[in-house]
Design a protein around this motif. Structure first.
Motif, PDB file in Angstrom:
ATOM      1  N   MET A  11      12.797  -4.867 -23.796  1.00  0.00           N
ATOM      2  CA  MET A  11      11.327  -4.726 -23.705  1.00  0.00           C
ATOM      3  C   MET A  11      10.822  -5.350 -22.410  1.00  0.00           C
ATOM      4  N   ALA A  12      11.307  -6.573 -22.167  1.00  0.00           N
ATOM      5  CA  ALA A  12      10.844  -7.287 -20.970  1.00  0.00           C
ATOM      6  C   ALA A  12      11.193  -6.513 -19.702  1.00  0.00           C
ATOM      7  N   SER A  13      12.386  -5.890 -19.714  1.00  0.00           N
ATOM      8  CA  SER A  13      12.795  -5.201 -18.489  1.00  0.00           C
ATOM      9  C   SER A  13      11.994  -3.921 -18.294  1.00  0.00           C
ATOM     10  N   ARG A  14      11.574  -3.289 -19.359  1.00  0.00           N
ATOM     11  CA  ARG A  14      10.748  -2.079 -19.201  1.00  0.00           C
ATOM     12  C   ARG A  14       9.391  -2.446 -18.642  1.00  0.00           C
ATOM     13  N   PHE A  15       8.886  -3.567 -19.085  1.00  0.00           N
ATOM     14  CA  PHE A  15       7.603  -4.044 -18.583  1.00  0.00           C
ATOM     15  C   PHE A  15       7.710  -4.325 -17.093  1.00  0.00           C
ATOM     16  N   LYS A  16       8.843  -4.963 -16.744  1.00  0.00           N
ATOM     17  CA  LYS A  16       9.076  -5.284 -15.340  1.00  0.00           C
ATOM     18  C   LYS A  16       9.089  -4.008 -14.505  1.00  0.00           C
ATOM     19  N   GLU A  17       9.775  -2.988 -15.054  1.00  0.00           N
ATOM     20  CA  GLU A  17       9.862  -1.708 -14.337  1.00  0.00           C
ATOM     21  C   GLU A  17       8.495  -1.114 -14.111  1.00  0.00           C
ATOM     22  N   GLU A  18       7.677  -1.188 -15.145  1.00  0.00           N
ATOM     23  CA  GLU A  18       6.331  -0.626 -15.031  1.00  0.00           C
ATOM     24  C   GLU A  18       5.525  -1.379 -13.991  1.00  0.00           C
ATOM     25  N   TYR A  19       5.685  -2.679 -14.017  1.00  0.00           N
ATOM     26  CA  TYR A  19       4.964  -3.509 -13.054  1.00  0.00           C
ATOM     27  C   TYR A  19       5.393  -3.144 -11.640  1.00  0.00           C
ATOM     28  N   GLU A  20       6.718  -2.984 -11.459  1.00  0.00           N
ATOM     29  CA  GLU A  20       7.220  -2.643 -10.132  1.00  0.00           C
ATOM     30  C   GLU A  20       6.705  -1.288  -9.676  1.00  0.00           C
ATOM     31  N   LYS A  21       6.692  -0.334 -10.588  1.00  0.00           N
ATOM     32  CA  LYS A  21       6.189   0.996 -10.233  1.00  0.00           C
ATOM     33  C   LYS A  21       4.713   0.915  -9.828  1.00  0.00           C
ATOM     34  N   ALA A  22       3.964   0.145 -10.625  1.00  0.00           N
ATOM     35  CA  ALA A  22       2.528   0.010 -10.347  1.00  0.00           C
ATOM     36  C   ALA A  22       2.319  -0.636  -8.983  1.00  0.00           C
ATOM     37  N   LEU A  23       3.133  -1.638  -8.687  1.00  0.00           N
ATOM     38  CA  LEU A  23       3.037  -2.302  -7.382  1.00  0.00           C
ATOM     39  C   LEU A  23       3.237  -1.300  -6.253  1.00  0.00           C
ATOM     40  N   LEU A  24       4.274  -0.510  -6.357  1.00  0.00           N
ATOM     41  CA  LEU A  24       4.626   0.425  -5.286  1.00  0.00           C
ATOM     42  C   LEU A  24       3.573   1.513  -5.114  1.00  0.00           C
ATOM     43  N   SER A  25       2.860   1.838  -6.207  1.00  0.00           N
ATOM     44  CA  SER A  25       1.867   2.906  -6.115  1.00  0.00           C
ATOM     45  C   SER A  25       0.727   2.547  -5.173  1.00  0.00           C
ATOM     46  N   HIS A  26       0.569   1.267  -4.867  1.00  0.00           N
ATOM     47  CA  HIS A  26      -0.538   0.863  -3.984  1.00  0.00           C
ATOM     48  C   HIS A  26      -0.096   0.644  -2.546  1.00  0.00           C
ATOM     49  N   LEU A  27       1.116   0.995  -2.232  1.00  0.00           N
ATOM     50  CA  LEU A  27       1.652   0.741  -0.893  1.00  0.00           C
ATOM     51  C   LEU A  27       0.795   1.351   0.210  1.00  0.00           C
ATOM     52  N   ASP A  28       0.400   2.614   0.044  1.00  0.00           N
ATOM     53  CA  ASP A  28      -0.384   3.269   1.096  1.00  0.00           C
ATOM     54  C   ASP A  28      -1.719   2.566   1.321  1.00  0.00           C
ATOM     55  N   THR A  29      -2.377   2.208   0.214  1.00  0.00           N
ATOM     56  CA  THR A  29      -3.655   1.496   0.329  1.00  0.00           C
ATOM     57  C   THR A  29      -3.471   0.185   1.093  1.00  0.00           C
ATOM     58  N   LEU A  30      -2.442  -0.552   0.723  1.00  0.00           N
ATOM     59  CA  LEU A  30      -2.205  -1.843   1.366  1.00  0.00           C
ATOM     60  C   LEU A  30      -1.876  -1.657   2.841  1.00  0.00           C
ATOM     61  N   TYR A  31      -1.064  -0.637   3.125  1.00  0.00           N
ATOM     62  CA  TYR A  31      -0.705  -0.387   4.524  1.00  0.00           C
ATOM     63  C   TYR A  31      -1.940   0.002   5.333  1.00  0.00           C
ATOM     64  N   SER A  32      -2.765   0.872   4.777  1.00  0.00           N
ATOM     65  CA  SER A  32      -4.013   1.266   5.435  1.00  0.00           C
ATOM     66  C   SER A  32      -4.859   0.048   5.776  1.00  0.00           C
ATOM     67  N   ALA A  33      -5.088  -0.769   4.782  1.00  0.00           N
ATOM     68  CA  ALA A  33      -5.934  -1.947   4.993  1.00  0.00           C
ATOM     69  C   ALA A  33      -5.304  -2.876   6.017  1.00  0.00           C
ATOM     70  N   ALA A  34      -3.996  -3.077   5.898  1.00  0.00           N
ATOM     71  CA  ALA A  34      -3.312  -3.980   6.829  1.00  0.00           C
ATOM     72  C   ALA A  34      -3.419  -3.464   8.262  1.00  0.00           C
ATOM     73  N   MET A  35      -3.280  -2.157   8.428  1.00  0.00           N
ATOM     74  CA  MET A  35      -3.402  -1.572   9.769  1.00  0.00           C
ATOM     75  C   MET A  35      -4.806  -1.766  10.312  1.00  0.00           C
ATOM     76  N   ARG A  36      -5.796  -1.603   9.454  1.00  0.00           N
ATOM     77  CA  ARG A  36      -7.176  -1.740   9.922  1.00  0.00           C
ATOM     78  C   ARG A  36      -7.530  -3.200  10.203  1.00  0.00           C
ATOM     79  N   TYR A  37      -6.876  -4.104   9.513  1.00  0.00           N
ATOM     80  CA  TYR A  37      -7.122  -5.521   9.799  1.00  0.00           C
ATOM     81  C   TYR A  37      -6.473  -5.911  11.123  1.00  0.00           C
ATOM     82  N   THR A  38      -5.200  -5.560  11.263  1.00  0.00           N
ATOM     83  CA  THR A  38      -4.426  -6.078  12.389  1.00  0.00           C
ATOM     84  C   THR A  38      -4.421  -5.165  13.611  1.00  0.00           C
ATOM     85  N   ARG A  39      -4.661  -3.870  13.399  1.00  0.00           N
ATOM     86  CA  ARG A  39      -4.619  -2.857  14.465  1.00  0.00           C
ATOM     87  C   ARG A  39      -3.259  -2.832  15.160  1.00  0.00           C
TER      88      ARG A  39
END
Lengths: 212, 257
Positions: A1-29
């Motif tokens: 159970m714990a490992s499935r939760f972990k997997e879901e968390y990891e998937k959810a984390l990765l789903s925001h990669l583009d947003t984070l990259y966009s923001a990071a690029m706009r902050y740092t240029r």
């Protein structure tokens, strides 16, 4: 159970990669800095996993980590420090704006805007003090609401409004200076207030507040 | 409503963050006040332009791979504080050199700056808070790991003394260019090797040139840390550590030619 939760968390984390990259690029240029920033954010997100309440806004939480990491780095980076007058409003700018806008900017001229943005926006963004840059990016680029921005910045909504206001004010001043420079001499309005305005530019590090 | 008051709310008005009642008051005022109408128009236009010129970005593939691995493999280590000084000084040294040259990404040429103090300030916290991306003592594994993460081949150097071992590595950058940073334990001391591909040959300030094992090495000491710089197969290596110059030189000479 714990490992499935972990997997879901990891998937959810990765789903925001583009947003984070966009923001990071706009902050740092800067792509390399942006990538480091994103990588650090993920490492922290894993390290502090327990602090995240499952079901709440993960995107805001990740953006908070990203933004804090960015702002902390800037504070240590002497070279990028810009002195900022944290007053709510800028009376000199306001006077200048009224004078300038009553003249040639009755109808904001299309080509002025376009040229300004084509030629100057990148530099203007880089010149913005980080606290203001972050507010403008989160609002206008990432499209967050004031409430969401307040969550990311961990501050009251009033602070969000004031930072956004100042950020835009600084950009507008650049725009007006640019527009004024574009006009032939004859058409320029008499604007004694303009002499008092300290232009933002690469050489100036002085306070951009009221006192010239 | 007076103009002064209205001005405070123009951003919120344009961002549609006002309650309907408030928004109505602003609209009414703007309807009869040219100055404020202009303000609203300029603010709106500014926001539109910013939005239009900042389309959503997609993370590049190599970043996606790097992050994917971090998240799923969890090979993470926290850099102990005692690595901070040698690494910080190393990066400080490298940045000191690199800052003497024009930046990449189309930025203007910067005049040479007094790099040391500023650079140390800039780099130290940058490094202290960053963990290793990969923790592995196997040179081949670490070299393989860097594939696709930096755009040059990474061959972790092997110091031929029994008391030197590879601890791990991380992707870093030196003035906007990618770099591979490796951490070694040499007889209990931290030694860092930063591998990168500079735009043009770098020179160390106040460095002596040593030739050893057929290799030309530039050696100097900055902020209490010794730095040895050399080229190999078109890639630049900076070896740094809290060692005396002769010791570091001996270490570097123990590398295979």
């Amino acid at each position: 159970m714990a490992s499935r939760f972990k997997e879901e968390y990891e998937k959810a984390l990765l789903s925001h990669l583009d947003t984070l990259y966009s923001a990071a690029m706009r902050y740092t240029r800067n792509p390399a800095e942006a990538e480091d920033l994103v990588q650090d954010t993920y490492v922290k997100a894993l390290r502090f996993q327990k602090q995240f309440a499952w079901g709440t806004n993960l995107k805001a939480w990740l953006l908070k980590i990203l933004t804090n990491t960015f702002l902390n780095r800037c504070r240590h980076d002497q070279r990028h420090r810009k002195f900022v007058d944290m007053a709510e409003s800028d009376p000199v700018y306001d006077a200048y704006f009224d004078q300038a806008s009553s003249g040639f900017l009755d109808n904001p001229e299309e080509h002025v805007f376009r040229r300004f943005f084509d030629e100057r926006i990148e530099a203007c963004f880089q010149e913005l003090p980080e606290e203001f840059r972050v507010a403008v990016v989160l609002s206008d680029v990432e499209g967050l609401s004031y409430k969401e921005i307040a969550e990311v910045l961990d501050c009251p909504i009033g602070t969000v409004m004031s930072r956004l206001h100042r950020g835009r004010q600084l950009l507008k001043r650049q725009l007006l200076d640019f527009a004024a420079d574009m006009l032939p001499e004859a058409a320029k309005p008499a604007s004694p207030a303009r002499d008092n305005v300290v232009p933002l530019g690469p050489r100036k590090r002085a306070s951009d507040g009221g006192v010239p | 409503m007076k103009c002064q008051e209205v001005r405070k709310f123009i951003d919120a008005f344009v961002d549609q963050e006002l309650e309907p009642r408030q928004a109505l008051l602003i609209e009414e005022h703007v309807g009869s006040c040219e100055a404020c109408r202009t303000r609203v128009a300029v603010t709106k236009r500014l926001k539109q332009e910013i939005q239009a010129r900042h389309q959503p970005l997609s993370a590049p593939d190599h970043l996606r791979r790097r992050v994917d691995e971090t998240v799923s493999r969890r090979r993470i280590a926290i850099l102990k504080p005692w690595i901070a000084a040698p690494l910080a000084a190393a990066a400080a040294a490298l940045l000191a050199l690199a800052l003497l040259y024009p930046r990449v990404h189309g930025q203007e040429t910067a005049a040479p700056m007094d790099a040391n103090a500023e650079v140390s300030d800039m780099i130290r916290p940058h490094l202290v808070s960053l963990p290793l991306d990969i923790r592995d003592s196997n040179h081949r594994a670490v070299g393989e790991w860097f594939k696709g993460k930096v755009n040059f081949p990474v061959r972790p150097p092997a110091f031929k003394t029994a008391r030197a071992s590879l601890v791990g590595g991380r992707v870093s950058h030196v003035t906007g260019r990618q770099a591979a940073q490796l951490k070694y334990d040499v007889d209990g001391k931290d030694v860092a090797v930063t591998i990168f591909h500079p735009e043009r040959p770098v020179t160390l300030p106040q460095a002596t040139l040593e030739t050893t094992s057929g290799r030309k090495i530039h050696l100097t000491r900055i902020n209490g840390v010794t730095v040895a710089l050399f080229d190999d197969s078109g890639v630049t290596y900076a070896v740094t550590g809290d060692l005396q110059k002769p010791q570091l030189l001996k270490l570097v000479s123990s590398l295979e030619p």
